[in-house]
Motif scaffolding. Structure first.
Motif, short mmCIF file in Angstrom:
data_model
loop_
_atom_site.label_atom_id
_atom_site.label_comp_id
_atom_site.label_asym_id
_atom_site.label_seq_id
_atom_site.Cartn_x
_atom_site.Cartn_y
_atom_site.Cartn_z
N PRO A 59 33.31 42.69 33.46
CA PRO A 59 34.65 43.08 33.93
C PRO A 59 35.52 43.70 32.84
O PRO A 59 35.99 44.82 32.98
N VAL A 70 45.45 38.09 33.76
CA VAL A 70 46.20 37.26 34.70
C VAL A 70 46.08 35.82 34.22
O VAL A 70 45.14 35.46 33.52
N ASP A 72 45.25 33.08 35.66
CA ASP A 72 44.09 32.30 36.12
C ASP A 72 42.77 33.03 35.89
O ASP A 72 41.79 32.78 36.58
N TRP A 73 42.71 33.93 34.90
CA TRP A 73 41.50 34.71 34.61
C TRP A 73 40.27 33.82 34.51
O TRP A 73 39.23 34.14 35.09
N ILE A 76 38.64 32.76 37.86
CA ILE A 76 38.02 33.76 38.73
C ILE A 76 36.51 33.71 38.45
O ILE A 76 36.08 33.97 37.33
N ALA A 79 34.59 36.05 35.82
CA ALA A 79 35.50 36.86 35.01
C ALA A 79 35.36 36.55 33.52
O ALA A 79 35.21 37.46 32.70
N MET A 145 35.31 43.65 41.43
CA MET A 145 36.41 42.73 41.73
C MET A 145 37.70 43.48 41.46
O MET A 145 37.75 44.33 40.57
N GLU A 146 38.71 43.18 42.23
CA GLU A 146 40.03 43.78 42.03
C GLU A 146 40.94 42.70 41.44
O GLU A 146 41.12 41.65 42.04
N VAL A 147 41.46 42.97 40.24
CA VAL A 147 42.33 42.01 39.56
C VAL A 147 43.49 42.79 38.93
O VAL A 147 43.26 43.77 38.21
N ALA A 148 44.70 42.37 39.23
CA ALA A 148 45.91 42.99 38.65
C ALA A 148 45.90 44.51 38.84
O ALA A 148 46.16 45.27 37.92
N THR A 151 40.22 47.88 39.08
CA THR A 151 38.87 47.73 39.62
C THR A 151 37.95 47.41 38.46
O THR A 151 37.83 48.21 37.52
N LYS A 154 31.71 43.58 38.44
CA LYS A 154 31.23 42.20 38.32
C LYS A 154 30.05 42.19 37.35
O LYS A 154 29.28 43.16 37.26
#
Length: 194
Positions: A59, A70, A72-73, A76, A79, A145-148, A151, A154
């Motif tokens: 990622p 983020v 809570d990285w 995930i 992650a 995965m989409e985070v903050a 894209t 994984k």
């Protein structure tokens, strides 16, 4: 949350990713003809490389002491662990080459500028490829995965023989074991044209 140490991770406290089937279609696929920027200031066209190629994707790597993408990285699934995965490939690089890997590359959607700094900081003996434009992600329909609003790929590893995906490691957990798993597979499955 600050990332104080990117390498020392208690994997028992990190959720493991599950096999969601998002990489099931990759084995047997041809690598598309496209160019990716590399940290050694070249452009790499994976489909033009002869022999066995190892590409491990992740990622995004973090920076020591910097704020996580983020809060809570770590929670995930899949992650956390990009730097330990990358360092494991660095540490086993000579053995991977001896086991038949003509080329080894890291891959993420991070910018080439960011990855160039990371490659220098971690003393990587192989280039890291940037798919910041998501060209390879879309062409191969890689698991994402989409985070903050970003894209991210994984975590996975691909074995490519003469522009065709031979084997896929997915999901990968714990990340720091991926390089040794790839090495074991290379030793058990020597390339035909070695």
């Amino acid at each position: 949350m600050a990332q104080l140490n990117l390498l020392e991770v208690d994997w028992s406290k990190i959720p493991a990713p599950e096999d969601d089937g998002a990489a099931a279609h990759l084995a047997g696929m041809a690598i598309p003809q496209l160019s990716l920027r590399a940290t050694n200031d070249t452009s790499v066209v994976l489909s033009e490389l002869k022999g066995r190629v190892v590409v491990f994707a992740y990622p995004r790597t973090g920076e020591p002491g910097k704020i996580s993408l983020v809060d809570d990285w770590d929670m995930i699934p899949g992650a956390r662990g990009c730097t330990p995965q990358t360092c494991a490939f660095r540490d086993l690089f000579a053995e991977l080459k001896a086991a038949g890997a003509a080329h080894v590359f890291g891959l993420s959607t991070q910018s080439n500028d960011y990855q160039t700094e990371m490659a220098a900081r971690l003393h990587l003996p192989f280039p890291v490829l940037s798919d910041e434009a998501l060209d390879l992600v879309h062409a191969l329909d890689l698991p994402i995965m989409e985070v903050a609003d970003l894209t991210l790929i994984k975590r996975l590893a691909l074995i490519i023989d003469d522009a065709k995906i031979t084997h896929v490691f997915y999901p990968v957990f714990p990340p720091d074991r991926n390089a040794s798993d790839v090495l074991a597979w290379l030793k058990a499955n020597p390339a035909l044209n070695r």
